[in-house]
Scaffold this active site. Structure first.
Site, mmCIF file in Angstrom:
data_model
loop_
_atom_site.group_PDB
_atom_site.id
_atom_site.type_symbol
_atom_site.label_atom_id
_atom_site.label_comp_id
_atom_site.label_asym_id
_atom_site.label_seq_id
_atom_site.Cartn_x
_atom_site.Cartn_y
_atom_site.Cartn_z
ATOM 1 N N ASP A 163 54.102 210.479 34.366
ATOM 2 C CA ASP A 163 53.175 210.088 33.156
ATOM 3 C C ASP A 163 53.927 210.283 31.861
ATOM 4 O O ASP A 163 53.258 210.776 30.897
ATOM 5 C CB ASP A 163 51.863 210.920 33.187
ATOM 6 N N GLY A 165 42.606 216.762 25.611
ATOM 7 C CA GLY A 165 43.160 215.401 26.403
ATOM 8 C C GLY A 165 42.377 214.724 27.342
ATOM 9 O O GLY A 165 41.493 214.617 27.540
ATOM 10 N N GLU A 217 54.090 215.779 18.445
ATOM 11 C CA GLU A 217 54.368 214.659 19.536
ATOM 12 C C GLU A 217 55.366 213.643 19.150
ATOM 13 O O GLU A 217 55.344 212.955 17.796
ATOM 14 C CB GLU A 217 53.079 213.984 19.893
ATOM 15 N N GLU A 259 42.782 215.016 30.328
ATOM 16 C CA GLU A 259 42.317 215.632 31.426
ATOM 17 C C GLU A 259 41.883 216.933 31.276
ATOM 18 O O GLU A 259 41.845 217.911 32.202
ATOM 19 C CB GLU A 259 43.731 215.814 32.503
ATOM 20 N N ASN A 271 53.747 212.686 25.764
ATOM 21 C CA ASN A 271 53.957 213.771 26.425
ATOM 22 C C ASN A 271 55.328 214.342 26.164
ATOM 23 O O ASN A 271 56.117 214.982 27.135
ATOM 24 C CB ASN A 271 53.717 213.554 28.083
HETATM 25 N N1 LIG Z 1 53.030 224.005 24.850
HETATM 26 C C1 LIG Z 1 52.580 223.133 23.991
HETATM 27 N N2 LIG Z 1 52.783 223.445 22.892
HETATM 28 C C2 LIG Z 1 52.289 222.838 21.811
HETATM 29 N N3 LIG Z 1 51.413 221.982 21.765
HETATM 30 C C3 LIG Z 1 51.000 221.489 23.163
HETATM 31 C C4 LIG Z 1 51.363 222.071 24.407
HETATM 32 N N4 LIG Z 1 51.145 221.699 25.477
HETATM 33 C C5 LIG Z 1 50.000 220.643 24.981
HETATM 34 N N5 LIG Z 1 49.991 220.574 23.833
HETATM 35 C C6 LIG Z 1 48.991 219.701 22.898
HETATM 36 O O1 LIG Z 1 47.991 219.406 23.659
HETATM 37 C C7 LIG Z 1 48.069 217.762 23.836
HETATM 38 C C8 LIG Z 1 47.820 217.653 25.179
HETATM 39 O O2 LIG Z 1 48.519 218.361 26.106
HETATM 40 P P1 LIG Z 1 48.732 217.658 27.528
HETATM 41 O O3 LIG Z 1 49.541 218.586 28.456
HETATM 42 O O4 LIG Z 1 49.716 216.381 27.593
HETATM 43 O O5 LIG Z 1 47.646 217.472 28.274
HETATM 44 P P2 LIG Z 1 46.868 215.915 28.591
HETATM 45 O O6 LIG Z 1 46.822 215.759 29.941
HETATM 46 O O7 LIG Z 1 45.228 216.384 28.021
HETATM 47 O O8 LIG Z 1 47.664 214.831 28.077
HETATM 48 C C9 LIG Z 1 49.578 217.408 23.660
HETATM 49 O O9 LIG Z 1 49.600 216.280 23.220
HETATM 50 C C10 LIG Z 1 50.044 218.372 22.497
HETATM 51 O O10 LIG Z 1 49.581 217.862 21.152
HETATM 52 MG MG LIG Z 2 49.491 214.390 27.755
#
Ligand SMILES: Nc1ncnc2c1ncn2[C@@H]1O[C@H](COP(=O)(O)OP(=O)(O)O)[C@@H](O)[C@H]1O
Ligand SMILES: [Mg+2]
Length: 295
Positions: A230, A103, A194, A105, A235
């Site tokens: 965000d 990601g 997503e 972050e 997301n």
């Molecule tokens: N609880 C979850 N279950 C399945 N996939 C997840 C989950 N949380 C994150 N992901 C996957 O990881 C990616 C990045 O997570 P995210 O929380 O949006 O972090 P970032 O800040 O890096 O965008 C998401 O787009 C998704 O594909």
């Molecule tokens: Mg994200």
């Protein structure tokens, strides 16, 4: 080159872990923890300590600064390892699997919990790149005068975990939080994709999904008192039964904060324009905003 965190982790000895923890502890006092500090706090022969430090340095779990006094600092990978170790020791996870996302972050991994179920582990990284975003952590940062990026990062796991707990208490559609430690948060794995990748949806399905998203934003605002900040089609995860889960909350702001109005407006505008563009679903932004605010 992708680094395999689990492989690195299982290659570490007890002494390696102790050295890492000692450096972490030293970082509350030093930017670069002097070798002398590390040696003073560890039993074991100096030769063994030095070779452990060399190994950790080579693995890029710590970084060495040469100079009049040699010193060491943890890298983000080192922080991830300490966090991972804690989760494993507590029995939260049994094995860390593949990285499923790099990601903006941080790194997101799939993992197996004690009973063989799948969970997600997100390791936060708050780098300089996120300077814009960090301003939104103001509330948190304000309580931490002169804290480094590194120390702020350590708090992000807790921040994301606790807000997920609050959101779930009010039945918002977000992943279930399971645990946190340092920069990591463990949460329910949502099998799905997503929103931006979802291909076919009937108009009716799109309407329903949008309604559920708006409902979660309303719960967040009215019951928890926050704005996501965000929100976008990146997301939102759509499960197999077409339920939208809003993820990635750590940059939330309280609704009383100065930027909250502007951010809520942006979140709503983004998501409405996505549904309009892709599925032809039209909603009035002002009415939607009023609904979310409960006016
Ligand atoms: N609880 C979850 N279950 C399945 N996939 C997840 C989950 N949380 C994150 N992901 C996957 O990881 C990616 C990045 O997570 P995210 O929380 O949006 O972090 P970032 O800040 O890096 O965008 C998401 O787009 C998704 O594909
Ligand atoms: Mg994200």
């Amino acid at each position: 080159m992708p680094r395999n965190l689990w492989k690195m982790y299982i290659g570490l000895t007890k002494l390696d872990m102790t050295v890492l923890r000692t450096i972490e502890r030293g970082m509350t006092r030093y930017e670069y923890v002097p070798l002398e500090y590390i040696e003073r706090r560890l039993r074991g022969t100096p030769r063994k300590i030095i070779s452990s430090i060399d190994k950790l340095n080579q693995m890029k779990l710590i970084r060495r600064r040469l100079g009049s006094t040699v010193g060491y600092t943890l890298t983000y990978w080192g922080l991830d390892i300490l966090s991972l170790n804690n989760l494993v020791q507590r029995g939260v996870i049994k094995v860390l699997g593949d990285r499923i996302g790099v990601g903006k972050e941080g790194n997101i991994y799939i993992a197996e919990d004690a009973s063989g179920g799948l969970v997600i582990v997100k390791f936060h990284r708050e780098g300089r790149r996120s300077f814009q975003k960090i301003k939104r952590y103001r509330g948190m940062v304000a309580n931490l005068p002169r804290k480094s990026w590194f120390q702020i990062t350590r708090l992000l796991g807790e921040r994301e975990f606790k807000i997920l707990v609050a959101l779930r208490e009010h039945d918002a559609l977000v992943p279930e939080p399971i645990a946190w430690n340092r920069n990591s948060v463990v949460q329910e794995y949502i099998p799905g994709i997503e929103l931006f990748k979802v291909r076919e949806l009937s108009r009716n399905e799109a309407e329903k999904i949008l309604n559920m998203i708006i409902e979660t934003l309303r719960i967040a605002y009215k019951k928890v008192g926050i704005v996501h900040g965000d929100l976008s089609e990146y997301n939102v995860l759509i499960s197999e039964d077409l339920v939208p889960y809003i993820i990635d909350w750590p940059q939330y702001v309280y609704k009383e904060e100065e930027m909250a109005d502007e951010l809520l407006r942006r979140d709503v505008t983004y998501i409405l324009s996505f549904f309009k563009r892709k599925y032809g679903v039209e909603r009035d932004p002002e009415k939607t905003l009023s609904y979310i605010r409960g006016e």
